[in-house]
Write a protein that holds these residues in place. Sequence first.
Motif, mmCIF file in Angstrom:
data_model
loop_
_atom_site.group_PDB
_atom_site.id
_atom_site.type_symbol
_atom_site.label_atom_id
_atom_site.label_comp_id
_atom_site.label_asym_id
_atom_site.label_seq_id
_atom_site.Cartn_x
_atom_site.Cartn_y
_atom_site.Cartn_z
ATOM 1 N N PRO A 32 33.751 76.644 0.932
ATOM 2 C CA PRO A 32 32.252 76.219 1.209
ATOM 3 C C PRO A 32 31.298 77.384 1.340
ATOM 4 C CG PRO A 32 34.029 75.285 2.762
ATOM 5 C CD PRO A 32 34.640 76.454 2.059
ATOM 6 N N ASP A 33 31.552 78.562 1.632
ATOM 7 C CA ASP A 33 30.746 79.662 1.421
ATOM 8 C C ASP A 33 30.201 79.937 -0.118
ATOM 9 O OD1 ASP A 33 31.400 80.293 4.228
ATOM 10 O OD2 ASP A 33 32.853 81.646 3.708
ATOM 11 N N ALA A 34 30.947 79.383 -0.975
ATOM 12 C CA ALA A 34 30.321 79.684 -2.454
ATOM 13 C C ALA A 34 29.138 78.565 -2.781
ATOM 14 C CB ALA A 34 31.232 79.652 -3.213
ATOM 15 N N VAL A 35 28.900 77.647 -2.122
ATOM 16 C CA VAL A 35 27.991 76.405 -2.431
ATOM 17 C C VAL A 35 26.737 76.905 -2.367
ATOM 18 C CG1 VAL A 35 27.190 74.241 -1.525
ATOM 19 C CG2 VAL A 35 29.876 74.694 -1.737
ATOM 20 N N PRO A 36 26.287 77.894 -1.268
ATOM 21 C CA PRO A 36 25.050 78.153 -1.288
ATOM 22 C C PRO A 36 24.578 79.052 -2.680
ATOM 23 C CG PRO A 36 25.721 78.542 1.013
ATOM 24 C CD PRO A 36 26.936 78.022 -0.117
ATOM 25 N N GLY A 37 25.461 79.705 -3.004
ATOM 26 C CA GLY A 37 25.233 80.624 -4.240
ATOM 27 C C GLY A 37 25.109 79.674 -5.426
ATOM 28 N N PHE A 38 25.652 78.668 -5.562
ATOM 29 C CA PHE A 38 25.723 77.620 -6.684
ATOM 30 C C PHE A 38 24.336 77.136 -6.753
ATOM 31 C CE2 PHE A 38 30.393 77.590 -6.403
ATOM 32 C CZ PHE A 38 30.472 78.322 -7.804
ATOM 33 N N LEU A 39 23.979 76.790 -5.413
ATOM 34 C CA LEU A 39 22.615 75.919 -5.188
ATOM 35 C C LEU A 39 21.452 76.763 -5.558
ATOM 36 C CD1 LEU A 39 23.387 73.816 -1.894
ATOM 37 C CD2 LEU A 39 23.517 73.051 -4.116
ATOM 38 N N THR A 40 21.483 78.128 -5.217
ATOM 39 C CA THR A 40 20.723 78.950 -5.383
ATOM 40 C C THR A 40 20.304 79.236 -6.987
ATOM 41 O OG1 THR A 40 20.872 80.232 -3.576
ATOM 42 C CG2 THR A 40 19.816 81.424 -5.242
ATOM 43 N N ARG A 41 21.485 79.220 -7.717
ATOM 44 C CA ARG A 41 21.434 79.484 -9.352
ATOM 45 C C ARG A 41 20.873 77.825 -9.700
ATOM 46 N NH1 ARG A 41 25.783 82.653 -8.173
ATOM 47 N NH2 ARG A 41 27.275 80.999 -8.134
ATOM 48 N N ILE A 42 21.283 77.011 -9.239
ATOM 49 C CA ILE A 42 20.681 75.684 -9.769
ATOM 50 C C ILE A 42 19.127 75.784 -9.591
ATOM 51 C CG2 ILE A 42 20.295 73.119 -9.009
ATOM 52 C CD1 ILE A 42 23.443 73.023 -8.540
ATOM 53 N N SER A 43 18.656 76.328 -8.185
ATOM 54 C CA SER A 43 17.104 76.261 -7.990
ATOM 55 C C SER A 43 16.641 77.317 -8.984
ATOM 56 C CB SER A 43 17.008 76.573 -6.662
ATOM 57 O OG SER A 43 15.630 76.626 -6.339
ATOM 58 N N ALA A 44 17.073 78.345 -9.331
ATOM 59 C CA ALA A 44 16.416 79.142 -10.245
ATOM 60 C C ALA A 44 16.339 78.518 -11.759
ATOM 61 C CB ALA A 44 17.380 80.397 -10.315
ATOM 62 N N ALA A 45 17.595 77.886 -12.207
ATOM 63 C CA ALA A 45 17.738 77.352 -13.499
ATOM 64 C C ALA A 45 16.294 76.356 -13.575
ATOM 65 C CB ALA A 45 18.936 77.047 -13.700
ATOM 66 N N SER A 46 16.339 75.345 -12.333
ATOM 67 C CA SER A 46 15.237 74.445 -12.377
ATOM 68 C C SER A 46 13.832 75.031 -12.569
ATOM 69 C CB SER A 46 15.370 73.504 -11.096
ATOM 70 O OG SER A 46 16.652 73.119 -11.234
ATOM 71 N N ARG A 47 13.705 76.095 -11.654
ATOM 72 C CA ARG A 47 12.236 76.812 -11.887
ATOM 73 C C ARG A 47 12.013 77.308 -13.219
ATOM 74 N NH1 ARG A 47 10.112 77.337 -6.580
ATOM 75 N NH2 ARG A 47 11.298 76.860 -4.924
ATOM 76 N N GLN A 48 13.091 77.978 -13.738
ATOM 77 C CA GLN A 48 12.830 78.662 -15.029
ATOM 78 C C GLN A 48 12.472 77.671 -16.134
ATOM 79 O OE1 GLN A 48 12.756 81.708 -15.852
ATOM 80 N NE2 GLN A 48 12.710 81.433 -18.124
ATOM 81 N N ALA A 49 13.139 76.225 -15.914
ATOM 82 C CA ALA A 49 12.812 75.324 -16.735
ATOM 83 C C ALA A 49 11.678 74.446 -16.981
ATOM 84 C CB ALA A 49 13.806 73.903 -16.712
ATOM 85 N N LEU A 50 11.064 74.572 -15.488
ATOM 86 C CA LEU A 50 9.780 74.074 -15.214
ATOM 87 C C LEU A 50 8.447 74.918 -15.854
ATOM 88 C CD1 LEU A 50 9.993 72.591 -11.454
ATOM 89 C CD2 LEU A 50 9.497 71.324 -13.791
ATOM 90 N N VAL A 51 8.808 76.438 -15.712
ATOM 91 C CA VAL A 51 7.881 77.459 -16.252
ATOM 92 C C VAL A 51 8.001 77.333 -17.678
ATOM 93 C CG1 VAL A 51 7.592 79.614 -16.463
ATOM 94 C CG2 VAL A 51 8.189 78.953 -14.251
ATOM 95 N N GLU A 52 8.989 77.387 -18.342
ATOM 96 C CA GLU A 52 9.079 77.256 -19.769
ATOM 97 C C GLU A 52 8.620 75.773 -20.224
ATOM 98 O OE1 GLU A 52 12.511 78.509 -22.190
ATOM 99 O OE2 GLU A 52 13.066 79.931 -20.474
ATOM 100 N N MET A 53 8.738 74.669 -19.521
ATOM 101 C CA MET A 53 8.121 73.355 -20.005
ATOM 102 C C MET A 53 6.556 73.438 -19.852
ATOM 103 S SD MET A 53 9.510 69.843 -18.964
ATOM 104 C CE MET A 53 9.192 69.899 -17.311
#
Length: 393
Positions: free
Chosen positions: A226-247
């Motif tokens: 369970p301790d690794a889940v926040p790291g995955f969610l952080t990377r999901i958030s970063a990827a989403s923000r990057q996609a929005l910026v490029e779009m």
Amino acid sequence: MVTMRAVRTGPRSLDAGVSLVAALITGTGSVKTVAAWLPHDAIILLAAAQGVMLLARRRAPTAVLAGTTAVSVLMIVAGYPDGSAIFGACCAAYAVAVYGSGDEGAELVVTLRHAAVVAAAAIAIGVASLAPGARGQSGTWTALVLSALVAAPWVLGYAIRTRRAYIAELKARAARLEAEEGERAARAVVDERLRMARELHDVIGHSISLITVQAEAAARSVRTNPDAVPGFLTRISAASRQALVEMRHVLAVLRPDAEAELSPQPGLADLGELVERLNAGGLETRLDVEPMDLSRGVALTVYRIVQESLTNVLKHAGPGARAAVTVVRSDGSVRVSVHDDGAGPSGPAASTAHGIVGMGERAAVYGGTLRTGAGAGGGFEVEALIPIREEAP
């Protein structure tokens, strides 16, 4: 209140007017010196005959010239005034130049034939003026003047016809240019739409694939780590923000009034950040880039090919796959190679896949080529070869 309306004269009305004027001018000459063998009343009939023949000057100008010339010759030989007698023939000579037609593509031959017909009519009238019964001073000078008076309307008509043809050609050329400009504009719109579609496909496809991998990893780690889940969610958030910026960057061209400042398009310098995101997302990727100066367009093409290739690794290579990216200069070209050791296909990749089609189109814009298929040691391989210029961007 009186309303004034412009009255347009049609071809038939114009022909009727020309015929009436020609008949009146021809019939108003003096008949005092007309030979006795030609009744004076016949002059009126001959003048009317010339007027009637001129009604057909558009449909059969050569025949009309022949008929009016014959009448003019008869009247001149009988002693009728030359000026009145030749007016109908002059009108017919003008009609031959303006309305005479022939085989398409043989304009010079048609012009020469019409000139010969008018010359024959002019000579006939000139010779008729030398007849013993002709009125006025007979002689070579008089014959030449009458012949010139018949030929002059043909020269005028030929100049008018040439001018009309020139204007018609200019209008046709302008219409063609306008149509071609419309086609170019339509093609430009289609090309821009395709470009934007490729950009959106590359941006969104890459980010969604990375988000999918992170989301699946987070789901597997909920119970085991369970301790690794926040790291995955952080990377999901970063990827989403990057996609929005490029779009937003891609779609900003649709809003020229937008106040947001456009960021530069990605290039070779951004490949490191791209690989870092993938490594953080669980895809072990090795990057080897040779420093070089590329134009912005070629640099963007290289970046998008690498991005799309690594996106396909995320989608299809399977868990535990590793990828390697190589960008080097090769004989005046830049060689881009992306391969993985995952579960590659058994043969060449489907050429209709949108991602592969988009990469091929990007490379083709700069005269490059793209090869995709199973790697020699397994996995999948993408290799692009794009010509580059020596000058800096």
